[in-house]
Design an enzyme around this catalytic site. Structure first.
Site, PDB file in Angstrom:
ATOM      1  CB  ALA A 174       4.381   1.831   0.757  1.00  0.00           C
TER       2      ALA A 174
ATOM      3  CE1 TYR B  43       2.060  -1.190  -3.250  1.00  0.00           C
ATOM      4  CE2 TYR B  43       0.203  -1.733  -4.670  1.00  0.00           C
ATOM      5  CZ  TYR B  43       0.719  -1.044  -3.600  1.00  0.00           C
ATOM      6  OH  TYR B  43      -0.081  -0.215  -2.853  1.00  0.00           O
TER       7      TYR B  43
ATOM      8  CB  SER C 198       2.699   2.800  -3.992  1.00  0.00           C
ATOM      9  OG  SER C 198       3.000   4.003  -4.675  1.00  0.00           O
TER      10      SER C 198
ATOM     11  CB  THR D  65      -3.197  -1.223  -1.454  1.00  0.00           C
ATOM     12  OG1 THR D  65      -3.832  -1.357  -2.727  1.00  0.00           O
ATOM     13  CG2 THR D  65      -2.271  -2.425  -1.267  1.00  0.00           C
TER      14      THR D  65
END
Length: 356
Positions: free
Chosen positions: A81, A158, A83, A132
């Site tokens: 990813a 994000y 990030s 996340t």
């Protein structure tokens, strides 16, 4: 054999090292090696037959299909990813390509592979998606912490891209039956962290005599999770998590950013005092807050403890001391990751943005 995607980055590399430290099952490590992917993170595995590294993009469907057919993994753990929130604000397209399109293509490659499995190989297969807490949005100071039932309210490019990837993983489970697991973690810190994030940036800048940039008033609150605790949580979810379920992983350490910076400064005062005898905290500089900066994140990790018996081993005090000590003991690693591109980024992001 398991596959790990994004296994040369901060959390991914720590997971690969942790996985091989706890057992003998081999890892095929797939990483595109963008700016934050660093093979030096895996230097201790050189010559270890249990670790196979392949430089590849999770968006490359043909390569994924070939690797899955060749190695026949029993599980895929997806760390791959983009990030960094600030980078997503300046260049959101990379985040859409990697976090959304890349996850889609990875899911499709894994679905095709899994569909061809039979018996125990099929029933035992797992796809674990690492995400996340930022997908949940922001919390007011007195709000209860995020649980797995909290609505998704992402506020940055994000977090929106990660929320999209979570939804894809969920949909591939409910539509196609793909055996998935999802974890949503709080802010990680620890060894091998690329020095654009708060804690390593403060350590590196402090030692270099540079300003320690603090966004806004520095009172943004995050829950901090030592990266090796995160790794143990992922191992546990992969081992015993219920298919289709989401597990929040947190450290039970809510701290304001300014308090994090002051703690790091105090540890550096103790472990590597400034030559002039002054405190590192004198280098703190307040800069203009970033757009849409979420005020508070907090993770309620009780489901993971209740159902799978996991809880963090480190307190913030023990984890942050280990982290500072690691950076002090590894100056060559720090110097090597500070490429020209990294320095250009930090200058673009922070220079000339000081405010009262």
């Amino acid at each position: 054999m398991i596959f790990v995607t994004g296994g040369a980055g901060f959390i991914g590399a720590n997971f690969v090292l942790d996985w091989l430290a706890h057992g003998s099952e081999p890892v095929v490590n797939i990483d595109k090696l963008t700016y934050a992917g660093n093979l030096e993170n895996l230097a201790s595995l050189k010559g270890d037959a249990r670790h196979v590294f392949v430089q590849a993009d999770i968006g490359d469907s043909a390569t994924l299909a070939q690797l899955l057919a060749q190695y026949q993994p029993r599980a895929v753990v997806n760390f791959a990813a983009e990030s960094h929130v600030d980078r997503s604000i300046h260049g959101p397209e990379d985040f859409i390509q990697t976090n959304v399109v890349g996850t889609f293509r990875l899911l499709e490659a894994v679905r095709a592979y899994w569909s061809g499995l039979e018996g125990e190989a099929r029933s035992g297969f797992r796809f674990l998606h690492v995400s996340t807490d930022e997908v949940y949005g922001t919390l007011a100071p007195t709000d209860p912490a995020f649980t797995e039932e909290h609505n998704y309210e992402p506020n940055s490019p994000y977090s929106a891209s990660k929320a999209a990837s979570d939804h894809l993983v969920r949909a591939w489970h409910h539509t196609y039956g793909l055996p998935v697991l999802t974890t949503n973690c709080s802010n990680n810190y620890g060894p091998l962290h690329f020095p654009e994030k708060l804690i390593p940036l403060v350590i590196v800048n402090a030692l270099a005599g540079k300003p320690l940039p603090i966004y806004g008033d520095g009172m943004q609150v995050r829950d901090w999770l030592y990266v090796r605790d995160h790794c143990s949580a992922i191992r546990r979810v992969l081992e015993a998590g219920q298919l289709g379920e989401t597990y929040n992983v947190g450290g039970w350490n809510e701290k304001a950013n300014i308090d994090i910076v002051k703690t790091v400064c105090s540890l550096l005062d103790e472990l590597r005092p400034r030559a002039d005898g002054k405190a590192y905290a004198e280098q703190i500089t307040y800069v203009t807050d970033r757009p849409g900066h979420d005020r508070r994140y907090a993770i309620d990790a009780r489901k993971l403890e209740r159902e799978l018996g996991w809880k963090p081993a480190e307190t913030f005090e023990t984890g942050i001391r280990k982290t500072v000590q690691w950076y002090l003991a590894n100056p060559e690693w720090v110097a090597n990751v500070q490429s020209g591109a990294y320095r250009d980024w930090v200058q673009k992001q922070y220079t000339g943005e000081a405010s009262a």
